[in-house]
Design an enzyme around this catalytic site. Sequence first.
Site, PDB file in Angstrom:
ATOM      1  N   GLY A   1     -12.782  -1.167 -16.160  1.00  0.00           N
ATOM      2  CA  GLY A   1     -12.362  -0.706 -17.625  1.00  0.00           C
ATOM      3  C   GLY A   1     -13.060   0.715 -17.476  1.00  0.00           C
ATOM      4  N   ASP A   2     -13.918   0.708 -16.516  1.00  0.00           N
ATOM      5  CA  ASP A   2     -14.095   2.556 -16.659  1.00  0.00           C
ATOM      6  C   ASP A   2     -13.570   3.023 -15.505  1.00  0.00           C
ATOM      7  OD1 ASP A   2     -15.095   4.745 -17.537  1.00  0.00           O
ATOM      8  OD2 ASP A   2     -16.648   3.913 -18.418  1.00  0.00           O
ATOM      9  N   ASP A   3     -14.696   4.147 -15.180  1.00  0.00           N
ATOM     10  CA  ASP A   3     -14.156   4.927 -13.600  1.00  0.00           C
ATOM     11  C   ASP A   3     -15.143   4.164 -12.503  1.00  0.00           C
ATOM     12  OD1 ASP A   3     -14.769   6.839 -14.480  1.00  0.00           O
ATOM     13  OD2 ASP A   3     -16.278   7.388 -14.770  1.00  0.00           O
TER      14      ASP A   3
ATOM     15  N   ASN B   1      -7.344   1.004 -13.160  1.00  0.00           N
ATOM     16  CA  ASN B   1      -8.087   1.310 -14.999  1.00  0.00           C
ATOM     17  C   ASN B   1      -7.189   1.340 -15.755  1.00  0.00           C
ATOM     18  OD1 ASN B   1      -8.591   3.981 -15.162  1.00  0.00           O
ATOM     19  ND2 ASN B   1      -9.919   4.297 -13.442  1.00  0.00           N
TER      20      ASN B   1
END
Length: 472
Positions: A254-256, A287
């Site tokens: 959900g992020d980097d 993502n």
Amino acid sequence: MINSVCISLQLVDVLLLLVFFSHITWAVSSSSHCKQTDVRVIRPHSVTITEFGAVGDGVTLNTKAFQNAIFYLNSFADKGGAKLFVPAGRWLTGSFNLISHLTLWLDKDAVILGSKNSDDWPVVDPLPSYGRGRELPGPRHQSLIYGCNLTDVIITGDNGTIDGQGSVWWNWFRSKTLNYTRPHLVELMNSTGVVISNLTFLNSPFWNIHPVYCSRVIVRNVTIMAPLDSPNTDGVDPDSSDDVCIEDCYISTGDDLIAIKSGWDEYGISFARPSKNIVIRRLIGHNRIGCGIAIGSEMSGGVSEVYAEDIYIFNSSTAFKIKTARGRGGYVRNVFISNVTLSGVDTAIIFNGSFSQHPDEFYDPNALPVIERITFKDITGDNIKFAGLLNGIEGDSFRHVCLLNITLNVTTMSPWNCSNIQGYSALVSPETCEPLKESIYPKHHSDCYLVPNHLSSSARHLTEEMLPDIRS
């Protein structure tokens, strides 16, 4: 006649550049800290978690079993080390600490499950380079698997799984009912000789793998997954660490996917431990929020010597991002990213100089980051919305940004947006923004990171052979 000569000379320039770039060697291809490590190293002492009363039914809490097993194995740390074997089963546990000279081995169908009870995740002091919890002032929850001041630690197996069961933490975060910053899945702190390999990581409450103040770290052949809308579930975040190798990984979170960090504002400046010699190879992932490879935004201790190659990012928001702000201080320099394929990415490259989260009001707004010698080479992309949104800080231009041999099929009419940035380019399509239009070759190769200052003899000979045929 004049037009044909001009066209021929342009062709000469293109061929010269192609030959020039083809002879650039990637300086870290033989990096010592990426050498193969035998995770099957024989530890003379081995136990199975069931010997300490653990039950793999997914319901029984096994925190004491893990703690007792590792306490027992600690007596063998100076006798060749030890191995803790986790067999097939679903092993529910709270946080537990590792020891030096230990192999934690998860069998093929072994799943370590993080408890959904926050009381099973102890509260510990904030990192000194952050000054507080990343999300909330004060302490933070300890990671599920934790180690501090360790040497020679291997977390591996036959593709077993570590599942943080993070949905309960994500809900607390969204509802703003957290008392402390969420825990990571794995955090090794101030440790040397760390290997994490051949495992699957699922549903971390916060960041997945967080080596902080570490040296000689290898993360290899891991799969990291969390829902695309899960908050801040970064994949691998090297933080104030050096000689880190991340390779052969698939990450969807959900992020980097990977975020390189080194402390936050005045705390990171004071702690002054940089992240350096970071190698990323053969990364595949996507993502919805965040990006493929990020540097920052916590980079106040400095980040340098970052090398990434053979990267495939698809169906993602951003491929590469440098995040910083006034008050960060520190530096990002000597970054080389090469051999990248992008597909369905909103923005290929972002420099964001206004990422303005701060730990408190005591940061120095005059502490400006130094961003320099960033090279992107050999990048192709299809179905890209924006090639680059490159925005530095007024009065603090990001400099010596070099773009080489980049071809992006962009769907917007304004593919580049640049401000407070300076650099050079060659063989870039679509044509780059004005501050980067000046050619790298022949005058500015020394300003670009990992571009040689001369053609090799073989390249020069080949060019000399081509020129008469073209000019005739």
